[in-house]
Motif scaffolding. Structure first.
Motif, PDB file in Angstrom:
ATOM      1  N   ALA A 202       0.812  -1.224   0.000  1.00 29.78           N
ATOM      2  CA  ALA A 202       0.000   0.000   0.000  1.00 29.78           C
ATOM      3  C   ALA A 202       0.839   1.264   0.000  1.00 29.78           C
ATOM      4  N   VAL A 203       1.984   1.254   0.698  1.00 32.26           N
ATOM      5  CA  VAL A 203       2.791   2.481   0.796  1.00 32.26           C
ATOM      6  C   VAL A 203       3.321   2.907  -0.567  1.00 32.26           C
ATOM      7  N   PRO A 204       4.016   2.035  -1.324  1.00 32.82           N
ATOM      8  CA  PRO A 204       4.454   2.477  -2.659  1.00 32.82           C
ATOM      9  C   PRO A 204       3.295   2.731  -3.616  1.00 32.82           C
ATOM     10  N   LEU A 205       2.218   1.929  -3.490  1.00 27.68           N
ATOM     11  CA  LEU A 205       1.071   2.149  -4.369  1.00 27.68           C
ATOM     12  C   LEU A 205       0.389   3.478  -4.046  1.00 27.68           C
ATOM     13  N   GLY A 206       0.268   3.791  -2.759  1.00 26.61           N
ATOM     14  CA  GLY A 206      -0.293   5.077  -2.360  1.00 26.61           C
ATOM     15  C   GLY A 206       0.566   6.233  -2.819  1.00 26.61           C
ATOM     16  N   LEU A 207       1.882   6.026  -2.787  1.00 22.91           N
ATOM     17  CA  LEU A 207       2.800   7.063  -3.276  1.00 22.91           C
ATOM     18  C   LEU A 207       2.605   7.298  -4.767  1.00 22.91           C
ATOM     19  N   LEU A 208       2.457   6.220  -5.529  1.00 23.43           N
ATOM     20  CA  LEU A 208       2.207   6.364  -6.963  1.00 23.43           C
ATOM     21  C   LEU A 208       0.897   7.097  -7.229  1.00 23.43           C
TER      22      LEU A 208
ATOM     23  N   ASP B 244      -4.533   9.491   1.582  1.00 22.58           N
ATOM     24  CA  ASP B 244      -5.027  10.622   2.382  1.00 22.58           C
ATOM     25  C   ASP B 244      -3.912  11.207   3.247  1.00 22.58           C
ATOM     26  N   GLY B 245      -3.082  10.321   3.820  1.00 24.53           N
ATOM     27  CA  GLY B 245      -1.997  10.802   4.661  1.00 24.53           C
ATOM     28  C   GLY B 245      -0.974  11.603   3.885  1.00 24.53           C
ATOM     29  N   LEU B 246      -0.605  11.131   2.703  1.00 20.26           N
ATOM     30  CA  LEU B 246       0.376  11.855   1.889  1.00 20.26           C
ATOM     31  C   LEU B 246      -0.196  13.167   1.355  1.00 20.26           C
ATOM     32  N   ARG B 247      -1.477  13.149   1.025  1.00 21.37           N
ATOM     33  CA  ARG B 247      -2.104  14.383   0.546  1.00 21.37           C
ATOM     34  C   ARG B 247      -2.248  15.418   1.660  1.00 21.37           C
ATOM     35  N   ALA B 248      -2.295  14.949   2.904  1.00 20.80           N
ATOM     36  CA  ALA B 248      -2.482  15.868   4.029  1.00 20.80           C
ATOM     37  C   ALA B 248      -1.191  16.565   4.444  1.00 20.80           C
ATOM     38  N   VAL B 249      -0.059  16.131   3.891  1.00 19.69           N
ATOM     39  CA  VAL B 249       1.210  16.786   4.235  1.00 19.69           C
ATOM     40  C   VAL B 249       1.190  18.213   3.694  1.00 19.69           C
TER      41      VAL B 249
ATOM     42  N   ALA C 150       5.035  12.465   8.437  1.00 19.89           N
ATOM     43  CA  ALA C 150       3.864  13.329   8.595  1.00 19.89           C
ATOM     44  C   ALA C 150       2.571  12.575   8.313  1.00 19.89           C
ATOM     45  N   ALA C 151       2.654  11.532   7.481  1.00 18.96           N
ATOM     46  CA  ALA C 151       1.447  10.782   7.094  1.00 18.96           C
ATOM     47  C   ALA C 151       1.216   9.555   7.977  1.00 18.96           C
ATOM     48  N   VAL C 152       2.115   9.289   8.938  1.00 17.05           N
ATOM     49  CA  VAL C 152       2.062   8.027   9.672  1.00 17.05           C
ATOM     50  C   VAL C 152       0.779   7.878  10.485  1.00 17.05           C
ATOM     51  N   SER C 153       0.226   8.978  10.990  1.00 19.46           N
ATOM     52  CA  SER C 153      -0.997   8.854  11.790  1.00 19.46           C
ATOM     53  C   SER C 153      -2.160   8.342  10.943  1.00 19.46           C
ATOM     54  N   TYR C 154      -2.223   8.767   9.667  1.00 24.76           N
ATOM     55  CA  TYR C 154      -3.270   8.273   8.762  1.00 24.76           C
ATOM     56  C   TYR C 154      -3.065   6.786   8.470  1.00 24.76           C
ATOM     57  N   VAL C 155      -1.814   6.402   8.232  1.00 19.14           N
ATOM     58  CA  VAL C 155      -1.517   5.012   7.899  1.00 19.14           C
ATOM     59  C   VAL C 155      -1.839   4.096   9.082  1.00 19.14           C
ATOM     60  N   VAL C 156      -1.460   4.511  10.280  1.00 17.17           N
ATOM     61  CA  VAL C 156      -1.745   3.692  11.462  1.00 17.17           C
ATOM     62  C   VAL C 156      -3.254   3.599  11.713  1.00 17.17           C
ATOM     63  N   ALA C 157      -3.967   4.686  11.462  1.00 10.91           N
ATOM     64  CA  ALA C 157      -5.433   4.627  11.589  1.00 10.91           C
ATOM     65  C   ALA C 157      -6.010   3.595  10.631  1.00 10.91           C
ATOM     66  N   GLY C 158      -5.497   3.564   9.394  1.00  6.12           N
ATOM     67  CA  GLY C 158      -5.935   2.542   8.446  1.00  6.12           C
ATOM     68  C   GLY C 158      -5.535   1.150   8.894  1.00  6.12           C
TER      69      GLY C 158
END
Length: 229
Positions: free
Chosen positions: A41-47, A107-112, A138-146
């Protein structure tokens, strides 16, 4: 049957090793797919963040997968991955976890804040260093929530795998139902709930260790909401 108690403590006491083994098996079946999904999910979310047009098709695919009944997916996979194997259960659970984690990562990456990215660039950070040192933290809180949602859902769904012979604590539900014996059912419910609770608490602790500022932000947000009410 009318005299059968809800819980026979003697049965639980004589089956502690059995319950422990089922709990460990359940944890592996349920949580390994979440970890695999996180790695994807992390690399796919980055893409999807870098190429916004990619996000909608990806989200659509995973939403469709998430809507598929787990038992139906197990049946489709059995000819390829075998009956009563962990793989047959873990593939759908990985897909379900991806359906939660990909949007959370995006969502986490977009929120930065863009100002944060620009400040990192001004300090000489290259794209990869900025990603590792600024954007992902900065996006870790969104990822952990997921992760919390995906992990708890996976722990619940893993029990369905018992229908094809590999479901960890799900065996207790089938056993209790077939024998009209409620003790295994109650034990299974308690252990599934306990495993979900322990996993969720572990992820909350991990968030506090990885992103201690996130807790301060949540408390500040709650204070602001309380002041406006």
């Amino acid at each position: 049957m009318t005299d059968e108690p809800l819980v026979r403590w003697g049965w639980i006491g004589s089956h502690l090793a059995y319950l422990r083994d089922l709990t460990l098996d359940h944890a592996v079946i349920a949580l390994v797919p979440v970890l695999i999904a996180l790695v994807i999910a992390v690399p796919l979310g980055l893409l999807c963040t870098r190429f916004p047009r990619l996000y909608q098709p990806v989200a659509l695919v995973f939403n469709v997968v998430y809507a598929l009944p787990g038992v139906a997916v197990f049946v489709v996979l059995i000819p390829y991955t075998g009956l009563a194997t962990r793989t047959t259960v873990m593939i759908p659970l990985t897909c379900y976890a991806l359906a939660v984690l990909v949007p959370a990562t995006v969502d986490g990456l977009r929120a930065v804040p863009e100002a944060l990215r620009q400040s990192a660039t001004a300090m000489g950070y290259g794209p990869w260093r900025r990603l590792a040192a600024v954007e992902l933290p900065a996006a870790v809180s969104y990822v952990v929530a997921g992760l919390r949602v995906a992990a708890v859902s996976s722990i619940s769904l893993a029990a369905v795998g018992a229908l094809i012979g590999r479901g960890g604590l799900g065996y207790l539900f089938i056993d209790g139902f077939q024998r009209t014996f409620p003790t295994p059912i109650v034990a299974g419910i308690v252990l599934v709930a306990a495993l979900a609770l322990v996993t969720d608490l572990a992820l909350v602790l991990a968030l506090r260790l990885l992103a201690p500022w996130a807790a301060h932000e949540r408390r500040a947000t709650r204070r602001q909401r309380g002041a406006t009410q």
